[in-house]
Write a protein that holds these residues in place. Structure first.
Motif, short mmCIF file in Angstrom:
data_model
loop_
_atom_site.label_atom_id
_atom_site.label_comp_id
_atom_site.label_asym_id
_atom_site.label_seq_id
_atom_site.Cartn_x
_atom_site.Cartn_y
_atom_site.Cartn_z
N LYS B 89 0.83 -1.21 0.00
CA LYS B 89 0.00 0.00 0.00
C LYS B 89 0.86 1.25 0.00
O LYS B 89 0.42 2.32 -0.41
N ASP B 110 -9.14 1.42 -14.75
CA ASP B 110 -7.81 0.92 -14.44
C ASP B 110 -7.23 1.62 -13.22
O ASP B 110 -6.65 1.00 -12.35
N VAL B 111 -7.38 2.94 -13.20
CA VAL B 111 -6.87 3.69 -12.05
C VAL B 111 -7.58 3.25 -10.77
O VAL B 111 -6.99 3.20 -9.70
N PHE B 113 -8.48 0.32 -10.01
CA PHE B 113 -8.14 -1.05 -9.63
C PHE B 113 -7.44 -1.14 -8.27
O PHE B 113 -7.82 -1.93 -7.41
N GLY B 114 -6.39 -0.33 -8.08
CA GLY B 114 -5.63 -0.37 -6.83
C GLY B 114 -6.50 -0.06 -5.62
O GLY B 114 -6.61 -0.87 -4.69
N GLU B 116 -9.67 -0.16 -5.28
CA GLU B 116 -10.68 -1.21 -5.10
C GLU B 116 -10.10 -2.38 -4.33
O GLU B 116 -10.75 -2.94 -3.45
N ASN B 117 -8.85 -2.72 -4.67
CA ASN B 117 -8.21 -3.87 -4.03
C ASN B 117 -8.06 -3.70 -2.53
O ASN B 117 -8.12 -4.66 -1.79
N ILE B 118 -7.81 -2.46 -2.10
CA ILE B 118 -7.60 -2.27 -0.66
C ILE B 118 -8.87 -1.79 0.02
O ILE B 118 -8.84 -1.35 1.17
N GLY B 119 -9.98 -1.89 -0.67
CA GLY B 119 -11.27 -1.64 -0.04
C GLY B 119 -11.60 -0.19 0.26
O GLY B 119 -12.26 0.11 1.25
N GLY B 161 -2.31 4.89 -11.78
CA GLY B 161 -2.86 3.70 -11.14
C GLY B 161 -2.14 3.38 -9.85
O GLY B 161 -2.74 2.93 -8.88
N VAL B 165 -3.39 4.44 -5.06
CA VAL B 165 -3.29 3.68 -3.81
C VAL B 165 -2.73 4.58 -2.71
O VAL B 165 -2.76 4.23 -1.54
#
Lengths: 281, 613
Positions: B89, B110-111, B113-114, B116-119, B161, B165
């Motif tokens: 992160k 795409d931007v 994506f990160g 989203e992954n860490i909620g 992207g 994060v």
């Protein structure tokens, strides 16, 4: 050049149909196909035709583009039509030549069958003409969400589809480049028998596979580095939202199915003479 | 949950870290590295290919796991599995290939994506997308498709992207290697701004010495070890040492070295303006205010005109008749003399690759197509002019031309040619083209031709012929790929970005190879490039292509004399021209052929003459 295949048939204009939620369009397509198969007479078919015509008008896609989609299945269409024509039995013999017998019922059924298939293909084409592949993926993912309850990997499936979509143009570019490079080295992909041609593909296939694996590995690293860890605790930025267009769509297609069912029940009472003549056995 | 430390002075520390790849028989890719990266620092890492610099980046965020030693990031130990996600992160990595980092077909997805992954919750993701795209200057492309963007733009999306994060540290792992100068500038500017304005810690891993100079601190890696560390100016003063680590000096340092060889006493500087100021100063000391060097020599090409290339009115449109039709070439007229070492300059998307693919009929002229698309004259307009191309005796507009023989005579090496290798052995791969073109050669003849072409590209025939091409190093692969093209002894050799993606030494070697081929093997060499220094140092003549048109075509010296026009086209000028321009402003005219050597000689010449006068 194969560059624009991924955009499939998408026809970039702004219209009612383009702005309708992809989920609605997917469900509408399903409803339309159900209606097509429910209908047992030409009245119902005519109703389907009217709805499709309205959809084409609402999509602002030129009619020619929609019709062109039928080209892909024209051979299949002719083949099955001919079979139907020759082998459909009936009471009213129209043509009898050598061993070929054509009945009026056969002709009517063939016409019915062809119109049904035409409408189905055109409706599916209309979906891809008005919806980008990305929207479609989002729509499918959203519609499949309930399956999470039975532990179906909806998120993973959606991610795979999305990455596949994303990489199609890249890999097509790559293929073009490799083909050009091997052609420059005298490779011949256009002549020779089938075995020679298959053999000629090896110098394209191997570099393409190697490159796809290399890309997959790099993409994996890039996803890891961006904190990808599966669907757990994941949020979603894009949420599809239904709007007034979707309500209209829902009403239209509900009406279509109701109409078709009503025609099935009461068709015999509308213009009984005509109905009797074009009745399907 | 492990807590990250927000106060530590050092955000990354390496203590005696060792790492070896499983396939490398215990050879260490990173061998006993000690390193501390300070908060807010801009650190650049240089080193030849395989020196371990990319491995370093992957160790930081746990993509690779160290064999021994300790790595901490923001006070967290990377070796502890539960820390890895937390570390990722805070450490973002932008990789080399802009195509292999995006997961979605739309920029904003795409931007997202990160985060989203860490909620991150939805509203906040939206704000982060706004911020990240603004930071890289790509707001207007929010709803575009990454595949339709230029390399530099794609890479800026990759940066966005990573930024979304909200990392504290951003690592660029050769992120500029595959970009053209314009794209490189775009990415570097973004990173510099992030470092200055957001206080982000930046680690820039690069092959480009000029980029390394922008950092606060530079480390040099060789065989998995950090061999030099210090301010960029200090590093490049150690010129001789850099050479032993398989690195090159920045061109400016080379010029200074030559000048000091003639006792001019110039201090080490890194910017062209500073060097120009120093030279002016030295001249003024001698009482020279105005000076003029002897005129530059122009390379004379004596040629038989047997293999001249002649292109007239060439137009080309991609995806004709679709909504995405793009005009790649808009009426190119170009003449390349037999025997030339010709350069074609232009940035990505200028149409230069499309142009060269016409020269060996990979893209055929419409008249030569089997199914000819008739171009009808529209009413009220003159009939369109048909394009013409001639290469030697071959008329490419004629359908009956033997295109196979043409391709045997016009060799074409594509960008990253090593990606087209496919055979099980080097021998088979090199022989592939030869066997395609010359059906009736005996095995001995084939073996001899393969041997000769492998030897001229600098490989040992006996050693490599049975190896799989995939087991070779990057530079060797490229040589094999070139050998596979020249094996038919083409008269004209065309190369698209022959040096792309190589480290400085690799670039130098490839250019030397091309000169050897030009002398001993082929008559004409055409290179497509966006590196102005490469063009200036190697070519006898060059054409500048911009937006599908030939803007200029002349000798490099004459081209670069019109530097301002080049800059207006978004292109660069060679370093030497920048210095010459500065000198001209203070009345000193150095008329060189734009190579570093020749420039230095001319300066010394003027300097000495003035001393004698």
């Amino acid at each position: 050049m194969l560059n624009d295949v991924t955009f499939g048939q998408y026809y970039p204009v702004k219209s009612f149909a383009h702005r309708t939620d992809p989920r609605t369009k997917l469900l509408a397509l399903i409803a339309f196909i159900v209606a097509l198969f429910l209908t047992k007479n030409f009245y119902g078919l005519a109703l389907c035709l009217i709805v499709l015509a309205a959809a084409v008008i609402a999509s602002r896609v030129p009619l020619g583009r929609v019709l062109r989609s039928v080209k892909a299945i024209i051979i299949l269409l002719i083949f099955t039509a001919v079979l139907n024509l020759f082998f459909h039995g009936g009471e009213h013999l129209l043509v009898h030549w050598w061993i070929i017998k054509i009945y009026r019922e056969g002709v009517i059924f063939t016409v019915f069958f062809i119109i049904r298939l035409f409408l189905m293909v055109m409706a599916s084409a209309l979906l891809t003409l008005t919806t980008t592949p990305v929207e479609l993926t989002d729509g499918i993912e959203s519609l499949l969400t309930p399956l999470k309850w039975i532990r179906f990997p909806v998120h993973e499936l959606a991610l795979i589809m999305s990455i596949a979509l994303r990489f199609i143009p890249t890999l097509i570019d790559e293929t073009n480049r490799i083909v050009a490079a091997q052609k420059a080295r005298g490779a011949d992909f256009e002549s020779g028998n089938i075995f020679k041609r298959i053999k000629a593909i090896v110098p394209i296939l191997i570099p393409l596979l190697i490159s796809a694996f290399r890309r997959a590995e790099e993409l994996g690293d890039a996803m890891d580095a961006r904190c990808y860890s599966g669907s757990k605790n994941r949020t979603k930025f894009k949420k599809l939202k239904f709007g007034w267009r979707d309500i209209i769509c829902a009403l239209v297609f509900a009406a279509l199915i109701t109409g078709v069912v009503l025609f099935n029940v009461y068709a015999a009472r509308i213009f009984p003479e005509i109905y009797e003549y074009i009745r399907l056995s | 949950m492990a807590e990250i430390s927000t106060t530590t002075e050092n955000v990354i520390t390496f203590e005696n870290v060792k790492f070896s790849y499983p396939a490398s028989d215990g050879a260490y890719a990173v061998n006993g590295v000690d390193l501390a990266v300070r908060r807010g620092e801009f650190l650049s890492v240089i080193g030849h290919n395989g020196s371990g610099k990319s491995t370093l980046a992957r160790l930081v965020n746990g993509l690779l796991e160290a064999d021994s030693g300790k790595i901490t990031v923001l006070g967290l130990d990377v070796a502890e599995g539960k820390n890895v996600l937390e570390i990722r992160k805070h450490v973002g990595i932008v990789f080399q290939n802009p195509d292999n980092q995006t997961v979605a077909s739309i920029v904003e997805d795409d931007v997202a994506f990160g985060p989203e992954n860490i909620g991150v919750e939805r509203g906040e993701i939206g704000r982060r997308i706004d911020w990240a795209l603004k930071a890289v200057g790509m707001e207007e492309f929010r709803h575009s498709t990454p595949t339709r963007l230029s390399g530099g733009q794609k890479q800026r999306i990759a940066v966005a992207g990573v930024l979304a994060v909200k990392p504290e540290i951003i690592i660029l792992d050769e992120s500029t290697a595959m970009l053209d100068p314009k794209g490189r500038r775009e990415v570097i500017e973004v990173v510099q701004k992030l470092n200055r304005e957001e206080g982000m810690t930046v680690i820039l891993i690069t092959h480009f010495m000029e980029e390394a100079l922008l950092a606060d601190r530079t480390i040099v890696m060789n065989r998995g070890e950090i061999v030099l560390s210090g301010a960029p100016e200090e590093i490049f003063e150690n010129g001789e040492k850099l050479l032993t680590y398989n690195l090159c000096l920045p061109r400016i340092t080379e010029i200074i070295k030559t000048l000091n060889g003639a006792d001019m006493g110039i201090n080490d500087v890194l910017r062209p303006e500073e060097l120009a100021a120093q030279i002016t100063g030295k001249f003024n000391e001698k009482g020279i205010c105005e000076a003029q060097s002897s005129p530059a020599r122009t390379a004379e090409i004596s040629s038989a005109h047997e293999w001249d290339i002649d292109v007239k009115n060439l137009t080309f449109t991609y995806s004709r008749k679709s909504p995405f039709a793009t005009k790649a070439l808009k009426g190119i007229t170009l003449h390349i003399d037999d025997g030339e070492f010709f350069g074609i300059i232009g940035h990505t998307g200028s149409g230069k690759s499309t142009l060269v693919q016409h020269l060996n009929a990979l893209i055929k002229l419409p008249q030569a197509e089997k199914k000819r698309r008739k171009v009808k004259a529209k009413r009220g307009r003159p009939a369109p002019v048909l394009p013409e191309i001639r290469v030697g005796a071959f008329d490419l507009a004629d359908r009956k031309t033997n295109f196979k023989e043409l391709r045997a005579n016009v060799g074409m090496v594509f960008q990253y040619p090593e990606y087209q290798l496919f055979a099980e052995s080097v021998f088979a791969d090199v022989a592939f083209g030869l066997k395609n073109f010359r059906k009736n050669l005996t095995d001995e003849q084939v073996a001899l031709a393969v041997k000769e072409s492998l030897e001229i590209v600098g490989l040992d025939y006996a050693e490599v012929k049975d190896k799989s091409p995939f087991d070779l190093s990057g530079g060797q692969k490229r040589r094999v790929a070139i050998a596979g093209v020249i094996v038919t002894r083409p008269n004209v050799l065309i190369l698209d970005e022959p040096a792309a993606g190589l480290d400085p030494l690799g670039k130098k070697e490839i250019m030397e190879l091309l000169h050897r081929l030009h002398r001993e093997w082929c008559r004409t060499v055409v290179i497509v490039s966006h590196d102005m220094d490469e063009i200036a140092e190697n070519c006898t003549k060059a054409a500048v292509i911009s937006r599908g048109e030939v803007v200029m075509c002349d000798s490099p010296a004459a081209l670069f004399a019109r530097g301002e026009e080049l800059v207006a086209l978004g292109l660069d000028v060679p370093l030497v021209c920048k210095i010459s321009d500065e000198l001209r402003r203070s009345g000193i005219v150095i008329d060189s052929d734009c190579t570093a050597e020749n420039f230095a000689e001319k300066v010394i010449e003027v300097y000495r003459e003035a001393g004698n006068a």
